[in-house]
Design an enzyme around this catalytic site. Structure first.
Site, mmCIF file in Angstrom:
data_model
loop_
_atom_site.group_PDB
_atom_site.id
_atom_site.type_symbol
_atom_site.label_atom_id
_atom_site.label_comp_id
_atom_site.label_asym_id
_atom_site.label_seq_id
_atom_site.Cartn_x
_atom_site.Cartn_y
_atom_site.Cartn_z
ATOM 1 N N LYS A 51 -14.595 -0.842 4.161
ATOM 2 C CA LYS A 51 -13.569 -0.104 4.808
ATOM 3 C C LYS A 51 -14.096 0.069 6.339
ATOM 4 O O LYS A 51 -13.516 0.323 7.298
ATOM 5 C CB LYS A 51 -13.196 1.304 4.440
ATOM 6 C CG LYS A 51 -12.630 1.009 2.830
ATOM 7 C CD LYS A 51 -11.319 0.539 2.815
ATOM 8 C CE LYS A 51 -10.919 0.606 1.427
ATOM 9 N NZ LYS A 51 -9.567 0.113 1.338
ATOM 10 N N ASP A 66 -2.481 1.495 -4.045
ATOM 11 C CA ASP A 66 -2.730 0.291 -3.478
ATOM 12 C C ASP A 66 -1.572 -0.687 -3.384
ATOM 13 O O ASP A 66 -1.430 -1.681 -2.342
ATOM 14 C CB ASP A 66 -3.739 -0.456 -4.502
ATOM 15 C CG ASP A 66 -5.098 0.183 -4.279
ATOM 16 O OD1 ASP A 66 -5.450 0.738 -3.342
ATOM 17 O OD2 ASP A 66 -5.664 0.275 -5.399
ATOM 18 N N PRO A 68 -0.282 -0.355 3.223
ATOM 19 C CA PRO A 68 -1.412 -0.182 4.392
ATOM 20 C C PRO A 68 -2.620 0.254 4.025
ATOM 21 O O PRO A 68 -2.585 1.203 3.167
ATOM 22 C CB PRO A 68 -0.239 0.384 5.391
ATOM 23 C CG PRO A 68 0.648 1.213 4.635
ATOM 24 C CD PRO A 68 0.776 0.192 3.498
ATOM 25 N N ASP A 69 -3.478 -0.148 4.532
ATOM 26 C CA ASP A 69 -4.969 0.486 4.273
ATOM 27 C C ASP A 69 -5.261 1.328 5.317
ATOM 28 O O ASP A 69 -5.969 1.060 6.410
ATOM 29 C CB ASP A 69 -6.087 -0.645 4.145
ATOM 30 C CG ASP A 69 -7.316 -0.503 3.355
ATOM 31 O OD1 ASP A 69 -7.818 0.855 3.820
ATOM 32 O OD2 ASP A 69 -8.164 -0.959 3.150
ATOM 33 N N ASN A 107 -0.085 8.178 -9.626
ATOM 34 C CA ASN A 107 -1.351 8.297 -10.141
ATOM 35 C C ASN A 107 -1.372 9.687 -10.365
ATOM 36 O O ASN A 107 -0.420 10.576 -10.125
ATOM 37 C CB ASN A 107 -2.673 7.679 -9.513
ATOM 38 C CG ASN A 107 -2.366 8.325 -8.038
ATOM 39 O OD1 ASN A 107 -2.738 9.558 -7.932
ATOM 40 N ND2 ASN A 107 -2.388 7.711 -6.934
ATOM 41 N N LEU A 121 -7.265 3.905 5.477
ATOM 42 C CA LEU A 121 -8.833 4.151 5.827
ATOM 43 C C LEU A 121 -9.449 3.085 6.434
ATOM 44 O O LEU A 121 -10.129 3.597 7.560
ATOM 45 C CB LEU A 121 -9.440 4.389 4.699
ATOM 46 C CG LEU A 121 -10.941 4.783 4.436
ATOM 47 C CD1 LEU A 121 -11.510 6.035 5.464
ATOM 48 C CD2 LEU A 121 -11.695 4.798 3.038
ATOM 49 N N LYS A 153 -17.146 -0.084 -1.001
ATOM 50 C CA LYS A 153 -15.948 0.524 -0.358
ATOM 51 C C LYS A 153 -16.196 0.855 1.072
ATOM 52 O O LYS A 153 -15.586 0.441 1.801
ATOM 53 C CB LYS A 153 -15.229 1.442 -1.114
ATOM 54 C CG LYS A 153 -14.050 1.904 -0.445
ATOM 55 C CD LYS A 153 -13.188 3.048 -1.495
ATOM 56 C CE LYS A 153 -12.031 3.476 -0.818
ATOM 57 N NZ LYS A 153 -11.387 4.403 -1.733
#
Length: 398
Positions: A341, A276, A303-304, A208, A306, A337
């Site tokens: 999260k 993502d 993997p997330d 990005n 946060l 979000k």
């Protein structure tokens, strides 16, 4: 800032020891006094005469110096300083410190002290990446030892990677942060920054437009307030700040692993623009054009980071701050979000192309917390970082 501060400098063995000479000069320029200690092997790289001449002090070398030991000189040395700096901190020295060994003057000083210790590691990349060194690093961090570096780059052995000792001015910045009286002194804060690169094949990747400028500014502002900052950065356009522990990564999985290795922390600021998705299976060969049409790219979820840190059952940081870069319905998406999260704060901003914020020098953010949405005016990213750092300090010290 270092006027009248007393630094005990332990110089370990390694080619990076030559940087210690400039480090002494830089510390003394800022008003500090430097008492040098040389390990036996360090004398193969720098001479006691050159070290003593620059420090203007006696060089301590031998644990069994009867003149000094008559009054337990090693105890006095270890406790009369405001800060002990180990530079270079070799793999051997880190191993001794982690294991609690004390078989020479340097290791005995480090065992006998209640003074804060700052290490600047320097070693071959394979030695730095070795599981034993990483175990020792984690143990020393848990013991309260602070670190600056190592940096990534070319090494005297001809290899490339993490293991280069931080430059003298970077170490000086870390010393100033350690000895400062900022509100975050004694707090360990993790900051993630920059983009991640997810490989498609050996020459292509998913990425990005994040420059890493905002995350870097946040890390610098937190360090200026006295925090011990662990800075995990993807391949950003901007250089990392001085005086913080820098961990460079490429992919989301590597960033996730680095975050796990840095725990426990008092606060986490997750400013990185983590991809993502990644390729379910990256090709080990360059994909070629084919008459059969476009290649089929199959994605997998990254993997997330946060969410995982925000929802830790044990050892959750006191404060977890996420970032939400949105292009539409900014407040709505950012608020959702935060709930999804489980983080404490979300720093939301509009990165649609018309704003020029993504990759630019300015930012306009809204801080979302339990107290609601606090809109900040557009300002340069350093100003945003300083304002956020102060709010973090207020939250952690109230």
């Amino acid at each position: 800032m270092l006027a009248s501060k007393r630094i005990l400098l332990i110089i370990g063995a390694g080619i990076a020891a030559y940087k210690s000479l400039d480090l002494i000069r830089r510390l003394k320029e800022r008003g500090a006094s430097v008492t040098p200690v040389l390990t036996g092997a360090a004398e193969e790289f720098v001479t006691p005469l050159s070290v003593s001449a620059l420090a203007g002090e006696k060089v301590y070398r031998d644990l069994f110096d009867l003149t000094d030991e008559a009054e337990m000189g090693h105890i006095q040395l270890s406790r009369s300083a405001d800060l002990i700096v180990v530079a270079p901190a070799t793999a051997d020295m880190m191993g001794k410190m982690a294991a609690g060994l004390a078989n020479d003057l340097a290791s005995t000083l480090l065992m006998a002290t209640d003074t804060p210790v700052l290490c600047a590691p320097a070693m071959n990349v394979r030695m730095w990446d070795h599981p034993s060194t990483q175990r020792n690093l984690k143990q020393l961090q848990a013991d309260g030892i602070r670190f600056v570096g190592p940096n990534e780059g070319d090494m005297a052995c001809g290899e490339y990677g993490p293991g280069r000792m931080s430059e003298p001015l970077e170490i000086v910045a870390a010393v100033e942060a350690q000895l400062g009286n900022g509100p975050l002194k004694g707090k360990r804060i993790l900051v993630t920054s920059g983009p991640t690169h997810e490989p498609i094949d050996p020459v292509r990747y998913i990425a990005n437009r994040s420059s890493g400028a905002q995350g870097t500014a946040v890390a610098r502002a937190l360090s200026a307030l006295g925090a011990d900052v662990v800075f995990v950065t993807g391949p950003a356009d901007v250089s990392p700040p001085e005086g913080v522990q820098v961990i460079r990564v490429e992919t989301a999985q590597q960033m996730s692993d680095a975050v796990d290795a840095a725990l426990p922390i008092d606060a986490g600021v997750f400013a990185a623009a983590v991809a993502d998705w990644r390729m379910a299976t990256a090709s080990d060969k360059k994909l070629k054009k084919s008459r059969d049409g476009l290649p089929l790219l199959e994605f997998a979820e990254n993997p997330d980071i946060l969410k995982r840190v925000s929802r830790l059952d044990a050892g959750r940081p006191t404060l977890v701050v996420g970032f939400a870069a949105e292009t539409d319905n900014v407040l709505e998406h950012a608020t959702a979000k935060r709930a999804r999260k489980g983080c404490d704060w979300i720093v939301a901003n509009d990165v649609s192309p018309a704003t020029g914020i993504m990759g630019g020098s300015e930012n306009a953010v809204t801080l979302i917390s339990d107290e609601g949405a606090e809109e900040w005016p557009r300002m340069d990213k350093d100003a945003v970082a300083q304002r956020l750092a102060q709010k973090i300090a207020d939250a952690l010290t109230s």
